[in-house]
Design an enzyme around this catalytic site. Structure first.
Site, PDB file in Angstrom:
ATOM      1  N   SER A  19      -3.336  -3.816   8.033  1.00  0.00           N
ATOM      2  CA  SER A  19      -2.976  -2.875   9.196  1.00  0.00           C
ATOM      3  C   SER A  19      -2.962  -3.460  10.353  1.00  0.00           C
ATOM      4  CB  SER A  19      -4.164  -1.787   8.963  1.00  0.00           C
ATOM      5  OG  SER A  19      -3.947  -0.926   7.896  1.00  0.00           O
ATOM      6  N   TRP A  56       0.776  -1.331  -0.285  1.00  0.00           N
ATOM      7  CA  TRP A  56       0.053   0.137   0.162  1.00  0.00           C
ATOM      8  C   TRP A  56       0.759   1.250  -0.006  1.00  0.00           C
ATOM      9  CZ3 TRP A  56      -2.718   2.127   4.799  1.00  0.00           C
ATOM     10  CH2 TRP A  56      -3.763   2.906   4.582  1.00  0.00           C
ATOM     11  N   GLN A 113      -9.808 -10.876   3.387  1.00  0.00           N
ATOM     12  CA  GLN A 113      -8.610  -9.717   3.890  1.00  0.00           C
ATOM     13  C   GLN A 113      -9.606  -8.703   4.811  1.00  0.00           C
ATOM     14  OE1 GLN A 113      -5.382  -6.774   2.219  1.00  0.00           O
ATOM     15  NE2 GLN A 113      -5.644  -8.578   1.151  1.00  0.00           N
ATOM     16  N   ARG A 161      12.660  -3.293   9.852  1.00  0.00           N
ATOM     17  CA  ARG A 161      11.382  -3.361  10.471  1.00  0.00           C
ATOM     18  C   ARG A 161      10.818  -4.874   9.910  1.00  0.00           C
ATOM     19  NH1 ARG A 161       8.790   2.419  11.491  1.00  0.00           N
ATOM     20  NH2 ARG A 161       9.943   2.826  13.519  1.00  0.00           N
ATOM     21  N   LEU A 177      -0.600  -3.169  12.645  1.00  0.00           N
ATOM     22  CA  LEU A 177      -0.055  -2.196  13.576  1.00  0.00           C
ATOM     23  C   LEU A 177      -0.688  -0.753  13.658  1.00  0.00           C
ATOM     24  CD1 LEU A 177       3.808  -2.511  13.023  1.00  0.00           C
ATOM     25  CD2 LEU A 177       2.408  -3.772  14.503  1.00  0.00           C
ATOM     26  N   GLN A 202       8.101   0.218   5.538  1.00  0.00           N
ATOM     27  CA  GLN A 202       8.841   0.503   4.218  1.00  0.00           C
ATOM     28  C   GLN A 202      10.172   0.489   4.522  1.00  0.00           C
ATOM     29  OE1 GLN A 202       7.339   0.514   1.133  1.00  0.00           O
ATOM     30  NE2 GLN A 202       5.703  -0.557   2.273  1.00  0.00           N
ATOM     31  N   GLY A 262       3.006  -3.297   6.854  1.00  0.00           N
ATOM     32  CA  GLY A 262       3.214  -2.259   5.785  1.00  0.00           C
ATOM     33  C   GLY A 262       4.456  -1.425   5.846  1.00  0.00           C
ATOM     34  N   ASP A 269       1.425  -8.460  -0.935  1.00  0.00           N
ATOM     35  CA  ASP A 269       0.165  -8.186  -1.424  1.00  0.00           C
ATOM     36  C   ASP A 269      -0.035  -6.631  -1.909  1.00  0.00           C
ATOM     37  OD1 ASP A 269      -2.900  -8.520  -0.720  1.00  0.00           O
ATOM     38  OD2 ASP A 269      -2.584  -6.413   0.402  1.00  0.00           O
ATOM     39  N   TYR A 322      -3.165   0.718  -5.287  1.00  0.00           N
ATOM     40  CA  TYR A 322      -2.131   1.363  -4.263  1.00  0.00           C
ATOM     41  C   TYR A 322      -1.210   2.318  -5.132  1.00  0.00           C
ATOM     42  CZ  TYR A 322      -3.466  -2.135  -0.896  1.00  0.00           C
ATOM     43  OH  TYR A 322      -4.256  -3.003  -0.026  1.00  0.00           O
TER      44      TYR A 322
END
Ligand SMILES: NC(=O)c1ccc[n+]([C@@H]2O[C@H](COP(=O)([O-])OP(=O)(O)OC[C@H]3O[C@@H](n4cnc5c(N)ncnc54)[C@H](OP(=O)(O)O)[C@@H]3O)[C@@H](O)[C@H]2O)c1
Length: 291
Positions: free
Chosen positions: A206, A16, A176, A261, A208, A257, A255, A42, A47
């Protein structure tokens, strides 16, 4: 469990926020996810869209990654979505879905995706018509499996039934919903019960809280930190462990970037929350005392 569900890692990577990365950064993110076993990637045609432009940009960038490193394609379970149409905003009509899927494949530079998901319900297209379009995508070899997103359990059942009528044996393999400590509706609205009943793969978007994990003054983050102290891990790790703990075995779609992480997320796989930890987090996310 479907072949697709059994072949994917316990966590996945989502695109996304992917558009706008340099090609080198994009390659690093996808490679990192695959290296740690987060094999489902995904994305969606929408997006990259910012309200006026950018439709298709995340798929295009992923397509450039695949063109630069063709070997990555075989290492991933490639999932995209269609059915959101800027200005409409939802369209599951057979003509539109066929075009949307073909456009996605062109942008991704692939002959087929492993999973094609209908992004948000278009309540104006009858399930039978949607099913016919989806069967056509399968028959033409453009998609390996079918899924949905943001649907109610009854919308899922209706489409499932229509698919089976249209092509006996064919079924939706994934759903989803949004699922996190902040947004735990799927445990109450029947979504995860249905996943358990049918063996459907649950992909949690999402996980987090769409970035709320970074807020200093969020009571949910405070609860996550408190539980994390008991387990010797940080709040984001606990947030992922919360998602992973449900018996429907939801696969969190990361998610972030940031490569570091992505790697850090794997720690959550080793965290075993106590029942009391889980309900403490659940209560903090609903903001209500449990009866
Ligand atoms: N089906 C749907 O309707 C739908 C809707 C939304 C999303 N999705 C899917 O779900 C995926 C994930 O959504 P999301 O991006 O909202 O997920 P998320 O993982 O809940 O949130 C990611 C955001 O949290 C930030 N963040 C702050 N601290 C972090 C930490 N310690 N670790 C990791 N991230 C941290 C990230 O920033 P940094 O990048 O700086 O780490 C990023 O901006 C999407 O890519 C997409 O595939 C689907």
């Amino acid at each position: 469990m479907s072949d697709l569900a059994s072949g994917i890692g316990p966590i996945s990577f989502g695109c996304w926020r992917f558009a706008g990365n340099t090609l080198a950064a994009a390659e690093a993110l996808i490679s990192a996810a695959l290296e740690v076993g987060f094999s489902l990637i995904d994305t969606a045609d929408i997006y990259g869209f910012n309200g006026t432009s950018g439709f298709g940009e995340a798929e295009e960038l992923l397509g450039r990654v695949l063109a630069a490193q063709p070997g990555l394609r075989d290492q991933m379970v490639l999932a995209t979505k269609g059915g959101i149409r800027p200005g409409v905003p939802y369209d599951w009509s057979p003509e539109y879905l066929r075009q949307a899927c073909e456009d996605s494949l062109r942008r991704l530079g692939v002959d087929a995706v492993d999973l094609y998901q209908l992004h948000r319900p278009d309540v104006l297209t009858p399930p039978e018509a949607v099913a016919e379009a989806l069967v056509d995508l399968i028959d033409r070899g453009l998609v390996g499996a079918l899924g949905v997103s943001n649907v109610t359990p009854s919308q899922f059942s209706l489409l499932q039934h229509a698919l089976a009528e249209c092509r006996p044996g064919l079924s939706l393999v994934s759903t989803q919903p949004e699922f996190s400590v902040w947004h735990s509706d799927p445990v109450r609205d029947g979504t995860f019960d249905q996943c358990l009943e049918l063996g459907t793969l649950a992909l949690a978007w999402s996980p987090l809280g769409g970035g709320r994990i970074g807020a200093d003054d969020d009571p949910v983050v405070a609860a996550l930190t408190r539980v994390g102290e008991r387990h010797g891990v940080d709040a984001p790790t606990v947030a992922l462990a919360f998602v992973l703990a449900h018996p429907a075995r939801p696969v969190p779609i990361l998610g972030t970037q940031r490569v570091e992480r992505i790697r850090a997320a794997a720690v959550a796989l080793d965290v075993r929350l106590e029942r009391s930890d889980w309900y403490e987090l659940y209560q903090s996310g609903t903001g209500k005392r449990l009866p």
